[in-house]
Design a protein around this motif. Sequence first.
Motif, mmCIF file in Angstrom:
data_model
loop_
_atom_site.group_PDB
_atom_site.id
_atom_site.type_symbol
_atom_site.label_atom_id
_atom_site.label_comp_id
_atom_site.label_asym_id
_atom_site.label_seq_id
_atom_site.Cartn_x
_atom_site.Cartn_y
_atom_site.Cartn_z
ATOM 1 N N ARG A 113 0.785 -1.235 0.000
ATOM 2 C CA ARG A 113 0.000 0.000 0.000
ATOM 3 C C ARG A 113 0.815 1.283 0.000
ATOM 4 N N HIS A 114 1.969 1.280 0.635
ATOM 5 C CA HIS A 114 2.749 2.516 0.733
ATOM 6 C C HIS A 114 3.390 2.823 -0.619
ATOM 7 N N PRO A 115 3.337 4.076 -1.079
ATOM 8 C CA PRO A 115 3.884 4.425 -2.400
ATOM 9 C C PRO A 115 5.346 4.027 -2.598
ATOM 10 N N VAL A 116 6.146 4.062 -1.534
ATOM 11 C CA VAL A 116 7.560 3.703 -1.661
ATOM 12 C C VAL A 116 7.732 2.218 -1.973
ATOM 13 N N GLU A 117 6.824 1.383 -1.457
ATOM 14 C CA GLU A 117 6.919 -0.064 -1.675
ATOM 15 C C GLU A 117 5.918 -0.575 -2.696
ATOM 16 N N ALA A 118 5.203 0.305 -3.366
ATOM 17 C CA ALA A 118 4.123 -0.110 -4.272
ATOM 18 C C ALA A 118 4.602 -0.973 -5.439
ATOM 19 N N HIS A 119 5.893 -0.954 -5.720
ATOM 20 C CA HIS A 119 6.433 -1.790 -6.794
ATOM 21 C C HIS A 119 6.592 -3.246 -6.352
ATOM 22 N N ARG A 120 6.376 -3.516 -5.062
ATOM 23 C CA ARG A 120 6.471 -4.866 -4.508
ATOM 24 C C ARG A 120 5.082 -5.401 -4.196
ATOM 25 N N SER A 121 4.965 -6.730 -4.192
ATOM 26 C CA SER A 121 3.667 -7.362 -3.937
ATOM 27 C C SER A 121 3.605 -7.935 -2.519
ATOM 28 N N ILE A 122 2.408 -8.317 -2.129
ATOM 29 C CA ILE A 122 2.202 -8.994 -0.847
ATOM 30 C C ILE A 122 3.036 -10.268 -0.810
ATOM 31 N N ASN A 123 3.078 -11.016 -1.918
ATOM 32 C CA ASN A 123 3.897 -12.234 -1.967
ATOM 33 C C ASN A 123 5.368 -11.934 -1.699
ATOM 34 N N ASP A 124 5.877 -10.828 -2.243
ATOM 35 C CA ASP A 124 7.264 -10.444 -1.986
ATOM 36 C C ASP A 124 7.502 -10.270 -0.484
ATOM 37 N N LEU A 125 6.578 -9.594 0.170
ATOM 38 C CA LEU A 125 6.688 -9.363 1.608
ATOM 39 C C LEU A 125 6.632 -10.675 2.374
ATOM 40 N N LEU A 126 5.682 -11.533 2.035
ATOM 41 C CA LEU A 126 5.556 -12.813 2.732
ATOM 42 C C LEU A 126 6.797 -13.676 2.545
ATOM 43 N N GLU A 127 7.362 -13.669 1.351
ATOM 44 C CA GLU A 127 8.592 -14.435 1.112
ATOM 45 C C GLU A 127 9.737 -13.896 1.958
ATOM 46 N N LEU A 128 9.864 -12.585 2.014
ATOM 47 C CA LEU A 128 10.918 -11.963 2.807
ATOM 48 C C LEU A 128 10.757 -12.312 4.286
ATOM 49 N N LEU A 129 9.550 -12.181 4.793
ATOM 50 C CA LEU A 129 9.300 -12.467 6.202
ATOM 51 C C LEU A 129 9.434 -13.950 6.507
ATOM 52 N N ALA A 130 9.038 -14.809 5.587
ATOM 53 C CA ALA A 130 9.179 -16.249 5.790
ATOM 54 C C ALA A 130 10.647 -16.615 5.882
ATOM 55 N N ASP A 131 11.491 -16.000 5.058
ATOM 56 C CA ASP A 131 12.929 -16.251 5.110
ATOM 57 C C ASP A 131 13.490 -15.834 6.470
ATOM 58 N N ASP A 132 13.056 -14.667 6.962
ATOM 59 C CA ASP A 132 13.518 -14.189 8.267
ATOM 60 C C ASP A 132 13.059 -15.115 9.381
ATOM 61 N N THR A 133 11.824 -15.574 9.300
ATOM 62 C CA THR A 133 11.274 -16.457 10.313
ATOM 63 C C THR A 133 11.993 -17.790 10.308
ATOM 64 N N ASP A 134 12.239 -18.339 9.126
ATOM 65 C CA ASP A 134 12.921 -19.624 9.018
ATOM 66 C C ASP A 134 14.343 -19.540 9.548
ATOM 67 N N SER A 135 15.062 -18.474 9.216
ATOM 68 C CA SER A 135 16.442 -18.340 9.692
ATOM 69 C C SER A 135 16.477 -18.122 11.198
ATOM 70 N N GLY A 136 15.462 -17.478 11.729
ATOM 71 C CA GLY A 136 15.375 -17.282 13.185
ATOM 72 C C GLY A 136 15.158 -18.580 13.910
ATOM 73 N N ASP A 137 14.393 -19.503 13.319
ATOM 74 C CA ASP A 137 14.159 -20.794 13.935
ATOM 75 C C ASP A 137 15.431 -21.614 13.987
ATOM 76 N N ALA A 138 16.298 -21.485 12.995
ATOM 77 C CA ALA A 138 17.527 -22.267 12.926
ATOM 78 C C ALA A 138 18.502 -21.851 14.027
ATOM 79 N N ASN A 139 18.351 -20.624 14.538
ATOM 80 C CA ASN A 139 19.263 -20.133 15.563
ATOM 81 C C ASN A 139 18.829 -20.511 16.979
ATOM 82 N N ARG A 140 17.732 -21.154 17.119
ATOM 83 C CA ARG A 140 17.234 -21.511 18.456
ATOM 84 C C ARG A 140 17.836 -22.775 18.958
#
Length: 86
Positions: free
Chosen positions: A59-86
């Motif tokens: 929704r934000h004009p600065v990120e409007a060139h990116r999709s919801i899927n892009d965001l979910l992929e980015l966050l999923a990568d962060d979440t997965d890497s965080g689990d590996a450090n536990r």
Amino acid sequence: MILLSRNPNMVLRQVAIEVGITERAVQRIIADLEESEVIRKEKVGRQNHYFILGDQPLRHPVEAHRSINDLLELLADDTDSGDANR
């Protein structure tokens, strides 16, 4: 969105517990996402099934060139890497 993308049948009460906010707050967020056409809710029996409309732009004009899927992929990568450090 991450929780619902992983488990589209998750009840909002469980989302609230997982995220650590009230169920009412989750309901407001879901309503906002539905209004913004980021999530679509479909009744399946007595449960709701949530569809993430991932092709929508952010929704934000600065990120409007990116999709919801892009965001979910980015966050999923962060979440997965965080689990590996536990």
